[in-house]
Motif scaffolding. Structure first.
Motif, PDB file in Angstrom:
ATOM      1  N   VAL A 168     -42.084 -42.796   6.967  1.00 20.89           N
ATOM      2  CA  VAL A 168     -42.315 -41.359   6.804  1.00 20.89           C
ATOM      3  C   VAL A 168     -43.574 -41.160   5.974  1.00 20.89           C
ATOM      4  CG1 VAL A 168     -41.362 -39.173   5.970  1.00 20.89           C
ATOM      5  CG2 VAL A 168     -39.846 -40.908   6.933  1.00 20.89           C
ATOM      6  N   GLU A 169     -44.465 -40.300   6.462  1.00 21.69           N
ATOM      7  CA  GLU A 169     -45.687 -39.977   5.729  1.00 21.69           C
ATOM      8  C   GLU A 169     -45.369 -39.183   4.463  1.00 21.69           C
ATOM      9  OE1 GLU A 169     -49.616 -39.242   7.972  1.00 21.69           O
ATOM     10  OE2 GLU A 169     -48.079 -38.381   9.268  1.00 21.69           O
ATOM     11  N   ARG A 170     -46.087 -39.496   3.407  1.00 22.82           N
ATOM     12  CA  ARG A 170     -45.893 -38.870   2.088  1.00 22.82           C
ATOM     13  C   ARG A 170     -44.401 -38.776   1.753  1.00 22.82           C
ATOM     14  NH1 ARG A 170     -45.567 -34.568  -1.349  1.00 22.82           N
ATOM     15  NH2 ARG A 170     -47.252 -34.324  -2.864  1.00 22.82           N
ATOM     16  N   PHE A 171     -43.760 -39.928   1.844  1.00 27.34           N
ATOM     17  CA  PHE A 171     -42.315 -40.004   1.635  1.00 27.34           C
ATOM     18  C   PHE A 171     -41.977 -39.611   0.201  1.00 27.34           C
ATOM     19  CE2 PHE A 171     -38.604 -42.525   0.314  1.00 27.34           C
ATOM     20  CZ  PHE A 171     -37.669 -42.062   1.226  1.00 27.34           C
ATOM     21  N   ASP A 172     -41.112 -38.608   0.050  1.00 27.59           N
ATOM     22  CA  ASP A 172     -40.679 -38.172  -1.282  1.00 27.59           C
ATOM     23  C   ASP A 172     -39.332 -38.803  -1.639  1.00 27.59           C
ATOM     24  OD1 ASP A 172     -41.412 -35.904  -3.428  1.00 27.59           O
ATOM     25  OD2 ASP A 172     -39.222 -35.972  -3.173  1.00 27.59           O
TER      26      ASP A 172
ATOM     27  N   ILE B  13     -43.729 -41.675  11.469  1.00 26.73           N
ATOM     28  CA  ILE B  13     -44.825 -42.367  12.138  1.00 26.73           C
ATOM     29  C   ILE B  13     -44.238 -43.161  13.305  1.00 26.73           C
ATOM     30  CG2 ILE B  13     -46.660 -44.084  11.886  1.00 26.73           C
ATOM     31  CD1 ILE B  13     -46.878 -43.297   9.001  1.00 26.73           C
ATOM     32  N   PRO B  14     -44.714 -42.963  14.515  1.00 25.37           N
ATOM     33  CA  PRO B  14     -44.156 -43.714  15.651  1.00 25.37           C
ATOM     34  C   PRO B  14     -44.341 -45.213  15.450  1.00 25.37           C
ATOM     35  CG  PRO B  14     -45.557 -41.904  16.402  1.00 25.37           C
ATOM     36  CD  PRO B  14     -45.764 -42.026  14.927  1.00 25.37           C
TER      37      PRO B  14
ATOM     38  N   ARG C  26     -48.470 -49.341   6.931  1.00 27.22           N
ATOM     39  CA  ARG C  26     -48.124 -48.002   6.477  1.00 27.22           C
ATOM     40  C   ARG C  26     -49.344 -47.304   5.881  1.00 27.22           C
ATOM     41  NH1 ARG C  26     -43.230 -50.410   2.883  1.00 27.22           N
ATOM     42  NH2 ARG C  26     -41.909 -51.192   4.586  1.00 27.22           N
ATOM     43  N   PRO C  27     -49.586 -46.065   6.262  1.00 28.24           N
ATOM     44  CA  PRO C  27     -50.681 -45.316   5.629  1.00 28.24           C
ATOM     45  C   PRO C  27     -50.393 -45.099   4.140  1.00 28.24           C
ATOM     46  CG  PRO C  27     -49.972 -44.276   7.674  1.00 28.24           C
ATOM     47  CD  PRO C  27     -48.958 -45.330   7.362  1.00 28.24           C
ATOM     48  N   PRO C  28     -51.397 -44.727   3.358  1.00 26.59           N
ATOM     49  CA  PRO C  28     -51.148 -44.445   1.934  1.00 26.59           C
ATOM     50  C   PRO C  28     -50.068 -43.381   1.751  1.00 26.59           C
ATOM     51  CG  PRO C  28     -53.499 -44.576   2.360  1.00 26.59           C
ATOM     52  CD  PRO C  28     -52.820 -44.634   3.701  1.00 26.59           C
ATOM     53  N   ARG C  29     -49.212 -43.597   0.752  1.00 30.93           N
ATOM     54  CA  ARG C  29     -48.106 -42.710   0.372  1.00 30.93           C
ATOM     55  C   ARG C  29     -46.990 -42.711   1.418  1.00 30.93           C
ATOM     56  NH1 ARG C  29     -50.166 -37.307  -2.542  1.00 30.93           N
ATOM     57  NH2 ARG C  29     -48.582 -38.019  -4.021  1.00 30.93           N
TER      58      ARG C  29
ATOM     59  N   PRO D  14     -49.018 -31.177  12.909  1.00 27.89           N
ATOM     60  CA  PRO D  14     -48.050 -31.284  14.016  1.00 27.89           C
ATOM     61  C   PRO D  14     -47.385 -32.655  14.022  1.00 27.89           C
ATOM     62  CG  PRO D  14     -50.292 -31.444  14.831  1.00 27.89           C
ATOM     63  CD  PRO D  14     -50.399 -31.062  13.379  1.00 27.89           C
ATOM     64  N   SER D  15     -46.221 -32.696  14.639  1.00 31.40           N
ATOM     65  CA  SER D  15     -45.468 -33.949  14.691  1.00 31.40           C
ATOM     66  C   SER D  15     -46.199 -34.971  15.549  1.00 31.40           C
ATOM     67  CB  SER D  15     -44.076 -33.694  15.257  1.00 31.40           C
ATOM     68  OG  SER D  15     -43.369 -34.920  15.423  1.00 31.40           O
ATOM     69  N   ARG D  16     -46.136 -36.230  15.126  1.00 28.37           N
ATOM     70  CA  ARG D  16     -46.722 -37.312  15.910  1.00 28.37           C
ATOM     71  C   ARG D  16     -45.822 -37.745  17.064  1.00 28.37           C
ATOM     72  NH1 ARG D  16     -49.701 -41.778  12.049  1.00 28.37           N
ATOM     73  NH2 ARG D  16     -50.893 -40.345  10.731  1.00 28.37           N
ATOM     74  N   ASN D  17     -44.614 -37.249  17.084  1.00 26.35           N
ATOM     75  CA  ASN D  17     -43.640 -37.677  18.080  1.00 26.35           C
ATOM     76  C   ASN D  17     -43.338 -36.532  19.046  1.00 26.35           C
ATOM     77  OD1 ASN D  17     -42.656 -40.387  16.711  1.00 26.35           O
ATOM     78  ND2 ASN D  17     -42.639 -38.826  15.109  1.00 26.35           N
ATOM     79  N   LYS D  18     -43.280 -36.850  20.304  1.00 27.96           N
ATOM     80  CA  LYS D  18     -42.862 -35.906  21.344  1.00 27.96           C
ATOM     81  C   LYS D  18     -41.499 -36.369  21.843  1.00 27.96           C
ATOM     82  CE  LYS D  18     -47.598 -34.786  22.708  1.00 27.96           C
ATOM     83  NZ  LYS D  18     -48.585 -34.742  23.820  1.00 27.96           N
TER      84      LYS D  18
END
Length: 414
Positions: A164-168, A93-94, A150-153, A293-297
């Motif tokens: 990191v989204e849905r970080f494992d 996540i940027p 931070r978004p959920p998960r 798609p990636s949030r980062n360019k």
């Protein structure tokens, strides 16, 4: 004119970039070389010392060549999955360049240990919020490093220094975080490595069986004739405990729609899993959903953000409604300093008038002397005004005090 930089060149995380930002790895990307060697070296030994002797064991349709071809193709497939897992954005996540301005609040009751209550409000915002996921409330936390909720998960990886989204978890064997965008490839990599270990173990055992059917009737004699087969069988057996156990564990996580982080952290809480939608739906979500798609360019050029307006305008608005609200720092300090100066001047002039009335019976000489002293004190007031104003320069709010040297002195009594 300086050449503009790209995003990956000024990236604040701990990632490593290659090929002009096209590939992104974690800070421990060198461990990827160890993982590749643990895959390639045993397969090379298998092809040279085992599969080569099995080429002519199956005369029909030259099936022996298929054993060698499958081993090579399977190894390439596993390496491609490893690259897709470790060399792509896992779901970063940027980060923001400033805290979320819409969440600001102002606390005027902050106490300073030396100065007491402050006149200037301090910026504050909630450290956590609640959002609704599948009809149930879920608490999300604020990340001080990335300056976002931070978004959920989502979780912040301390190794990569990214949210990191849905970080494992962060896998040191692939040198990358495992998250929303590469979890599928990670599972395929682990499960394919398990199948490769089973395949090599089976072919080595088959070669030992062929040796026992010919010139080496016992197991020990066949194993002494092909020590490479024995070493590979032991190696694959040990590896199966790792990659095989990891495959089974992640099958359980996928069926219950959990992450490794959630399973280890919330195991003892017995909280309900709001993300579990049933076994079949959970598998479809992981394997059949479209990868976001990636949030980062990373290869885009850096664009400068416009400066933020000063936050003082946020708490000046209520001033017109209530006179009890704190004013701005400079105006408040100047007004307090002026009031103190007027009070000090008023107090001293009153005391002088009282003394003149009390001593009027002593004759014209003492009245004249008192008048001279009074005029001298007024002259001293006039000369002390710039000193009082200058003494307030550089002071901080909450510590306004006029030194005794700048106050008008009382005239000496006769």
């Amino acid at each position: 004119m300086a050449k503009p930089k790209r995003v990956y060149q000024v990236w604040k995380g701990s990632n490593k970039f290659f090929f002009g930002g096209r590939l992104i790895f974690g800070p421990d990307a060198q461990s990827l070389l160890i993982t590749i060697s643990l895959i390639v070296v045993p397969v090379v030994i298998f092809c040279v010392f085992v599969a080569r002797h099995l080429l002519h064991r199956f005369a029909a349709y030259d099936a022996g060549f298929a054993i060698l071809a499958v081993a090579i193709a399977f190894t390439i497939y596993v390496l491609v999955l490893l690259l897709l897992t470790s060399a792509r954005d896992p779901g970063i996540i940027p980060r923001n360049s400033h805290p979320p301005e819409e969440e600001f609040s102002y606390d005027t009751s902050v106490q300073h240990p030396l100065e007491g209550p402050r006149h200037t409000p301090s910026l504050q915002f909630p450290r956590s919020k609640e959002v609704i996921v599948n009809g149930m409330p879920v608490k999300i936390k604020y990340c001080d490093t990335c300056m976002l909720y931070r978004p959920p998960r989502c979780s912040h990886c301390s190794i990569c220094n990214n949210c990191v989204e849905r970080f494992d978890h962060h896998c040191p064997w692939v040198g990358q975080c495992i998250g929303l965008r590469n979890y599928r490839y990670f599972f395929f990599f682990v499960s394919s490595s398990t199948l490769l270990c089973i395949y090599v173990f089976s072919m080595c055992a088959l070669y030992i069986k062929f040796l026992m059917d010919e010139d080496y009737p016992t197991v020990w004699k066949a194993m002494r004739h092909s020590p490479a087969s024995v070493v590979l069988m032991i190696y694959c057996f040990v590896s199966l405990w790792f990659v095989g156990g990891l495959t089974g564990f992640h099958l359980y996580l996928i069926s219950t729609n959990q992450t490794t982080y959630e399973n280890f952290r919330y195991r003892a809480d017995n909280r309900p899993n709001v993300y579990n939608r049933g076994c079949i739906s959970n598998f479809l979500e992981v394997f059949c959903s479209r990868v976001k798609p990636s949030r980062n360019k990373f290869r885009a050029f850096v664009q400068e953000e416009p400066p933020l307006p000063p936050p003082t305008s946020r708490y000046r608005e209520p001033e017109s409604e209530s006179t009890n609200e704190p004013r701005s720092k400079v105006e408040d300090d100047l007004e307090i300093g002026g009031e103190l100066l007027k009070i000090s001047r008023r107090r001293n002039s009153t005391e002088v008038d009282e003394e003149l009335r009390g001593r009027s019976s002593n004759g014209m000489h003492s009245v004249a002397s008192e008048a001279e002293l009074n005029m001298g004190s007024e002259t001293q007031h006039a000369t002390s005004r710039p000193e009082v104003r200058n003494s307030s320069w550089g002071r901080r709010s909450g510590s306004w005090e006029i030194s005794p040297d700048t106050l008008p002195r009382r005239p000496p009594t006769a």
